[in-house]
Design an enzyme around this catalytic site. Structure first.
Site, PDB file in Angstrom:
ATOM      1  N   LYS A  18      25.999  11.077  61.186  1.00 51.98           N
ATOM      2  CA  LYS A  18      26.290  11.951  60.035  1.00 51.98           C
ATOM      3  C   LYS A  18      27.753  12.371  59.983  1.00 51.98           C
ATOM      4  O   LYS A  18      28.369  12.315  58.929  1.00 51.98           O
ATOM      5  CB  LYS A  18      25.424  13.220  60.073  1.00 51.98           C
ATOM      6  CG  LYS A  18      23.970  13.006  59.765  1.00 51.98           C
ATOM      7  CD  LYS A  18      23.236  14.325  59.610  1.00 51.98           C
ATOM      8  CE  LYS A  18      23.325  15.232  60.824  1.00 51.98           C
ATOM      9  NZ  LYS A  18      22.770  14.670  62.060  1.00 51.98           N
ATOM     10  N   ARG A  93      18.999  23.725  56.523  1.00 55.73           N
ATOM     11  CA  ARG A  93      18.090  23.250  57.573  1.00 55.73           C
ATOM     12  C   ARG A  93      16.689  23.823  57.430  1.00 55.73           C
ATOM     13  O   ARG A  93      15.784  23.406  58.132  1.00 55.73           O
ATOM     14  CB  ARG A  93      18.634  23.627  58.946  1.00 55.73           C
ATOM     15  CG  ARG A  93      19.791  22.727  59.344  1.00 55.73           C
ATOM     16  CD  ARG A  93      19.955  22.626  60.817  1.00 55.73           C
ATOM     17  NE  ARG A  93      20.927  21.562  61.113  1.00 55.73           N
ATOM     18  CZ  ARG A  93      21.661  21.534  62.190  1.00 55.73           C
ATOM     19  NH1 ARG A  93      21.565  22.471  63.089  1.00 55.73           N
ATOM     20  NH2 ARG A  93      22.507  20.548  62.385  1.00 55.73           N
ATOM     21  N   ARG A 132      26.715   8.098  74.396  1.00 54.31           N
ATOM     22  CA  ARG A 132      27.732   9.090  74.050  1.00 54.31           C
ATOM     23  C   ARG A 132      27.805  10.171  75.140  1.00 54.31           C
ATOM     24  O   ARG A 132      28.881  10.608  75.521  1.00 54.31           O
ATOM     25  CB  ARG A 132      27.387   9.716  72.687  1.00 54.31           C
ATOM     26  CG  ARG A 132      28.480  10.612  72.132  1.00 54.31           C
ATOM     27  CD  ARG A 132      28.227  10.956  70.692  1.00 54.31           C
ATOM     28  NE  ARG A 132      27.184  11.948  70.552  1.00 54.31           N
ATOM     29  CZ  ARG A 132      26.732  12.396  69.393  1.00 54.31           C
ATOM     30  NH1 ARG A 132      27.216  11.905  68.275  1.00 54.31           N
ATOM     31  NH2 ARG A 132      25.786  13.307  69.345  1.00 54.31           N
ATOM     32  N   ARG A 138      28.394  14.113  79.763  1.00 53.57           N
ATOM     33  CA  ARG A 138      27.329  15.099  79.597  1.00 53.57           C
ATOM     34  C   ARG A 138      26.039  14.549  80.185  1.00 53.57           C
ATOM     35  O   ARG A 138      25.147  14.080  79.489  1.00 53.57           O
ATOM     36  CB  ARG A 138      27.154  15.436  78.113  1.00 53.57           C
ATOM     37  CG  ARG A 138      28.218  16.405  77.631  1.00 53.57           C
ATOM     38  CD  ARG A 138      28.332  16.466  76.137  1.00 53.57           C
ATOM     39  NE  ARG A 138      27.060  16.375  75.432  1.00 53.57           N
ATOM     40  CZ  ARG A 138      26.961  16.228  74.126  1.00 53.57           C
ATOM     41  NH1 ARG A 138      28.043  16.146  73.391  1.00 53.57           N
ATOM     42  NH2 ARG A 138      25.789  16.174  73.545  1.00 53.57           N
ATOM     43  N   ARG A 149      15.067  16.900  70.876  1.00 56.27           N
ATOM     44  CA  ARG A 149      15.934  17.194  69.729  1.00 56.27           C
ATOM     45  C   ARG A 149      15.478  16.427  68.485  1.00 56.27           C
ATOM     46  O   ARG A 149      15.513  16.948  67.374  1.00 56.27           O
ATOM     47  CB  ARG A 149      17.391  16.851  70.053  1.00 56.27           C
ATOM     48  CG  ARG A 149      18.053  17.884  70.972  1.00 56.27           C
ATOM     49  CD  ARG A 149      19.390  17.414  71.490  1.00 56.27           C
ATOM     50  NE  ARG A 149      20.355  17.182  70.440  1.00 56.27           N
ATOM     51  CZ  ARG A 149      21.445  16.426  70.591  1.00 56.27           C
ATOM     52  NH1 ARG A 149      21.692  15.830  71.744  1.00 56.27           N
ATOM     53  NH2 ARG A 149      22.283  16.269  69.591  1.00 56.27           N
TER      54      ARG A 149
END
Length: 197
Positions: A18, A93, A132, A138, A149
């Site tokens: 996005k 949202r 990523r 991370r 998620r």
């Protein structure tokens, strides 16, 4: 004066690209890409009254409530660069946020032109996010977290997609592929519903 640009909303699961596509479309249409995350960070950094309120929720690990999110977005949409169109990423949202946005737009005698839904296979998104996460160090972004998620996205966003589909505003795009390929798919789909650059 330049002709008005479109009012667009970009919806898609985490990892569907996005942010990248928002930048591409912002340039193509000459409208600002407005990301809730960026607005939160900007207001917190500038220590605005709204930013300080948002920071208190964020520091406590809580979601910023709809009312405060609505105020921050309204504040941003009132800025002159958004007067002739914008692209929203990460807002609305919730159905309450949709109602707030509807009221804001109606108050300015305008409405959303289209909702671009980036569709991505969950397995592809999971591997994309894990890659990523590794690149950005991370290590906490393991597969179960990413899948959670995606479930949260599905639960929260499905009602919005249904709502905008009933209004005939949704164009669903395959979000997987080369960046320029995906941008081209979006531009073609938007053109088919009368939204052109």
């Amino acid at each position: 004066m330049s002709p008005a640009g479109p009012r667009l909303l970009l919806i898609g699961p985490p990892g569907a690209g996005k942010g990248t596509q928002a930048q591409q479309l912002s340039q193509a249409f000459g409208v600002p890409a407005i990301s809730t995350g960026d607005i939160f960070r900007h207001n917190v950094a500038q220590e605005t009254p709204l930013g300080l309120q948002a920071k208190a929720f964020m520091d406590a690990g809580d979601n910023v409530p709809d009312s405060l999110t609505n105020d921050l977005i309204t504040d941003r949409l009132e800025e002159s660069d958004a007067a002739n169109g914008f692209l929203l990423d990460g807002y609305p949202r919730t159905t309450d946020q949709v109602r707030h946005l509807d009221d804001f737009l109606a108050g300015h005698n305008t409405a959303m032109d289209a909702v671009v839904q980036l569709v991505a296979d969950p397995d592809v998104v999971v591997s994309r996010l894990r890659k990523r996460a590794t690149e950005q160090g991370r290590s906490d972004d393991d597969e179960s977290v990413v899948r959670h998620r995606l479930e949260v996205y599905q639960d929260q966003t499905a009602p919005l997609i249904d709502l905008y589909t009933q209004r005939g505003l949704v164009v669903a795009i395959d979000g997987i592929g080369d960046i320029s390929e995906v941008t081209q798919r979006i531009m073609s789909a938007l053109a088919s519903v009368g939204v052109t650059a």
